[in-house]
Design a protein around this motif. Structure first.
Motif, short mmCIF file in Angstrom:
data_model
loop_
_atom_site.label_atom_id
_atom_site.label_comp_id
_atom_site.label_asym_id
_atom_site.label_seq_id
_atom_site.Cartn_x
_atom_site.Cartn_y
_atom_site.Cartn_z
N SER A 46 0.88 -1.16 0.00
CA SER A 46 0.00 0.00 0.00
C SER A 46 0.91 1.20 0.00
O SER A 46 2.08 1.11 0.33
CB SER A 46 -0.89 -0.03 1.25
OG SER A 46 -0.81 1.18 1.94
N GLY A 47 0.39 2.34 -0.41
CA GLY A 47 1.21 3.55 -0.45
C GLY A 47 1.51 4.09 0.92
O GLY A 47 2.19 5.08 1.05
N ARG A 48 1.03 3.43 1.97
CA ARG A 48 1.30 3.91 3.33
C ARG A 48 2.45 3.13 3.94
O ARG A 48 2.54 1.93 3.77
CB ARG A 48 0.09 3.68 4.24
CG ARG A 48 -1.11 4.50 3.90
CD ARG A 48 -0.90 5.96 4.04
NE ARG A 48 -0.23 6.34 5.27
CZ ARG A 48 0.04 7.60 5.57
NH1 ARG A 48 -0.32 8.56 4.75
NH2 ARG A 48 0.65 7.91 6.69
N PRO A 49 3.31 3.81 4.72
CA PRO A 49 4.29 3.05 5.49
C PRO A 49 3.60 2.18 6.53
O PRO A 49 2.45 2.42 6.87
CB PRO A 49 5.10 4.15 6.20
CG PRO A 49 4.73 5.43 5.56
CD PRO A 49 3.39 5.24 4.92
N GLN A 50 4.32 1.16 7.00
CA GLN A 50 3.88 0.33 8.12
C GLN A 50 2.58 -0.41 7.89
O GLN A 50 1.75 -0.51 8.77
CB GLN A 50 3.72 1.18 9.38
CG GLN A 50 5.04 1.45 10.05
CD GLN A 50 4.89 2.48 11.13
OE1 GLN A 50 5.30 3.61 10.96
NE2 GLN A 50 4.30 2.14 12.22
N THR A 51 2.34 -0.88 6.67
CA THR A 51 1.12 -1.68 6.49
C THR A 51 1.41 -3.17 6.56
O THR A 51 0.50 -3.96 6.68
CB THR A 51 0.45 -1.38 5.14
OG1 THR A 51 1.43 -1.44 4.13
CG2 THR A 51 -0.18 0.00 5.14
N THR A 52 2.68 -3.58 6.45
CA THR A 52 2.97 -5.01 6.56
C THR A 52 3.14 -5.33 8.02
O THR A 52 4.14 -4.99 8.61
CB THR A 52 4.27 -5.38 5.82
OG1 THR A 52 4.22 -4.78 4.55
CG2 THR A 52 4.41 -6.86 5.66
N ARG A 53 2.17 -6.01 8.62
CA ARG A 53 2.23 -6.23 10.06
C ARG A 53 2.62 -7.66 10.37
O ARG A 53 3.22 -7.93 11.38
CB ARG A 53 0.84 -6.00 10.65
CG ARG A 53 0.51 -4.53 10.70
CD ARG A 53 0.16 -4.16 12.11
NE ARG A 53 0.04 -2.71 12.17
CZ ARG A 53 -1.10 -2.09 12.24
NH1 ARG A 53 -2.21 -2.77 12.26
NH2 ARG A 53 -1.12 -0.79 12.31
N HIS A 54 2.21 -8.58 9.54
CA HIS A 54 2.47 -9.98 9.84
C HIS A 54 3.67 -10.45 9.05
O HIS A 54 3.97 -9.91 8.01
CB HIS A 54 1.25 -10.83 9.47
CG HIS A 54 0.06 -10.50 10.29
ND1 HIS A 54 -0.14 -11.02 11.55
CD2 HIS A 54 -0.98 -9.67 10.06
CE1 HIS A 54 -1.26 -10.52 12.04
NE2 HIS A 54 -1.78 -9.69 11.16
N THR A 55 4.33 -11.46 9.54
CA THR A 55 5.44 -12.04 8.79
C THR A 55 4.84 -12.89 7.69
O THR A 55 4.41 -14.01 7.93
CB THR A 55 6.32 -12.89 9.71
OG1 THR A 55 6.75 -12.05 10.78
CG2 THR A 55 7.51 -13.42 8.98
N VAL A 56 4.77 -12.34 6.49
CA VAL A 56 4.17 -13.05 5.36
C VAL A 56 5.30 -13.70 4.58
O VAL A 56 6.27 -13.04 4.24
CB VAL A 56 3.42 -12.08 4.44
CG1 VAL A 56 2.83 -12.82 3.24
CG2 VAL A 56 2.33 -11.35 5.20
N ARG A 57 5.18 -14.99 4.29
CA ARG A 57 6.24 -15.63 3.54
C ARG A 57 5.80 -15.86 2.11
O ARG A 57 4.77 -16.45 1.87
CB ARG A 57 6.59 -16.97 4.18
CG ARG A 57 7.19 -16.83 5.55
CD ARG A 57 7.43 -18.19 6.14
NE ARG A 57 8.12 -18.09 7.40
CZ ARG A 57 7.51 -17.88 8.56
NH1 ARG A 57 6.21 -17.76 8.59
NH2 ARG A 57 8.20 -17.82 9.67
N GLY A 58 6.62 -15.43 1.18
CA GLY A 58 6.42 -15.78 -0.22
C GLY A 58 7.51 -16.78 -0.57
O GLY A 58 8.60 -16.72 -0.01
N ILE A 59 7.21 -17.71 -1.47
CA ILE A 59 8.18 -18.75 -1.77
C ILE A 59 8.54 -18.73 -3.26
O ILE A 59 7.67 -18.77 -4.11
CB ILE A 59 7.61 -20.13 -1.38
CG1 ILE A 59 7.29 -20.12 0.13
CG2 ILE A 59 8.59 -21.24 -1.71
CD1 ILE A 59 6.50 -21.30 0.59
N VAL A 60 9.84 -18.62 -3.54
CA VAL A 60 10.32 -18.63 -4.92
C VAL A 60 10.87 -20.02 -5.21
O VAL A 60 11.84 -20.46 -4.58
CB VAL A 60 11.44 -17.57 -5.12
CG1 VAL A 60 11.88 -17.56 -6.58
CG2 VAL A 60 10.96 -16.19 -4.68
N HIS A 61 10.23 -20.74 -6.14
CA HIS A 61 10.69 -22.08 -6.52
C HIS A 61 11.59 -21.97 -7.74
O HIS A 61 11.21 -21.37 -8.74
CB HIS A 61 9.50 -22.98 -6.90
CG HIS A 61 8.53 -23.19 -5.78
ND1 HIS A 61 8.75 -24.09 -4.77
CD2 HIS A 61 7.34 -22.61 -5.52
CE1 HIS A 61 7.72 -24.06 -3.94
NE2 HIS A 61 6.86 -23.17 -4.37
#
Length: 316
Positions: A46-61
């Motif tokens: 999002s264009g706002r700072p501090q919107t990522t609150r949870h540790t979200v994991r993306g996986i690159v195969h």
């Protein structure tokens, strides 16, 4: 029998797998880069700072390795209890990953915020660090060269030896693959940590909550930067539906700190909340691959960011 015979074949490709996280001051392009690498919208941007609150994991195969991206909140000087918890979360993550990518936007001069993070990073001595200069599509070549030199110097000043310095534009797709090419060799050798095809191991309810939160922040940039939390009360398949026409009922509460903020989220005659619901529902349906009925309610939880009891209730 020669002593060499029981050694692994040196020409066989080594598969590597491990965890990487991107750090940087808020809005440095961390989530956008994560999404570009994974190829699916996983972390909330999002264009706002501090919107990522949870540790979200993306996986690159990849054939040569599996890179698990852990997306942490932006590290910042905390002003509230929530800010302090976010920073603790960041440091805990740094201790557990195999490589750290420090994102610095190309279009903003290296500043005190970057130096603050670099000094903190220097403490994670054993973890290899890569400097990633993001948003290169926004600057001319001369400015980019100056920024790369400034990043090199910032590392020297705090005692960090960058494993790599990589210019990248995730939006323009410039060198995104190169980021993976350079991060994978820094991971330990080992089999994939996740079965092929999985893009995230974040619980679906948490991801759905993030998508609702993102939709609710859209368009009210300044009024509600981080006084908005979303809690999914339940997510259940509706009974009495034929197998070929499932419907998932999602009931969620949006918590704000003041009645005036509640009015902003709901909008004139409820129009804004309706738009938020439509946008979020489409995203959740795309994420889960099933039709969704989304029921949203806005509630006031007074000063939740400063109240430990409320923070626990809202999942922080």
């Amino acid at each position: 029998m020669s002593p060499m015979s029981d050694r692994p074949n040196p020409s066989a490709p080594v598969h590597r797998s491990g965890f990487a996280c991107f750090v940087g001051r808020p809005n440095a392009g961390k989530s956008t880069l994560t999404n570009a690498l994974v190829g699916t919208k996983v972390a909330i941007t999002s264009g706002r700072p501090q919107t990522t609150r949870h540790t979200v994991r993306g996986i690159v195969h990849r054939p040569d390795g599996q890179l698990v991206l852990v997306d942490t909140p932006g590290l910042h000087k905390p002003r509230t209890l929530l800010g302090q918890r976010l920073n603790d979360l960041v440091r805990a993550t740094w201790a557990e990953v195999d490589v750290i990518g420090f994102c610095i936007p190309a279009d903003q001069k290296v500043g005190p915020g970057d130096r603050f993070i670099a000094a903190e990073l220097a403490e994670a001595k054993r973890t290899p660090k890569v400097a990633i200069v993001t948003k290169t599509d926004l600057v001319d070549p001369q400015t980019l060269v100056q920024q790369l030199l400034a990043v090199q110097k910032m590392g020297e000043d705090v005692g960090i030896e960058w494993a790599e310095i990589i210019p990248v534009s995730a939006v323009g797709d410039s060198q995104v693959t190169l980021v993976a090419d350079l991060l994978v060799p820094l991971l330990p050798a080992g089999p994939p940590l996740y079965p092929d095809g999985e893009l995230t191991d974040e619980p679906e309810m948490v991801m759905a909550a993030e998508l609702i939160r993102e939709a609710a922040l859209e368009g009210v940039r300044d009024e509600l930067p981080h006084s908005l939390a979303v809690v999914i009360e339940e997510m259940i398949p509706r009974e009495d539906r034929p197998a070929d026409k499932p419907l998932l009922d999602v009931h969620a509460n949006l918590y704000v700190e003041r009645p005036s903020q509640k009015a902003i989220v709901i909008g004139h005659k409820g129009g804004r909340l309706k738009d938020v619901g439509t946008r979020a529902r489409k995203q959740i349906e795309a994420l889960l691959g099933t039709p969704v009925y989304l029921d949203l309610h806005v509630k006031v939880a007074k000063d939740w960011q400063r109240d430990p009891k409320q923070l626990r209730k809202l999942g922080f």
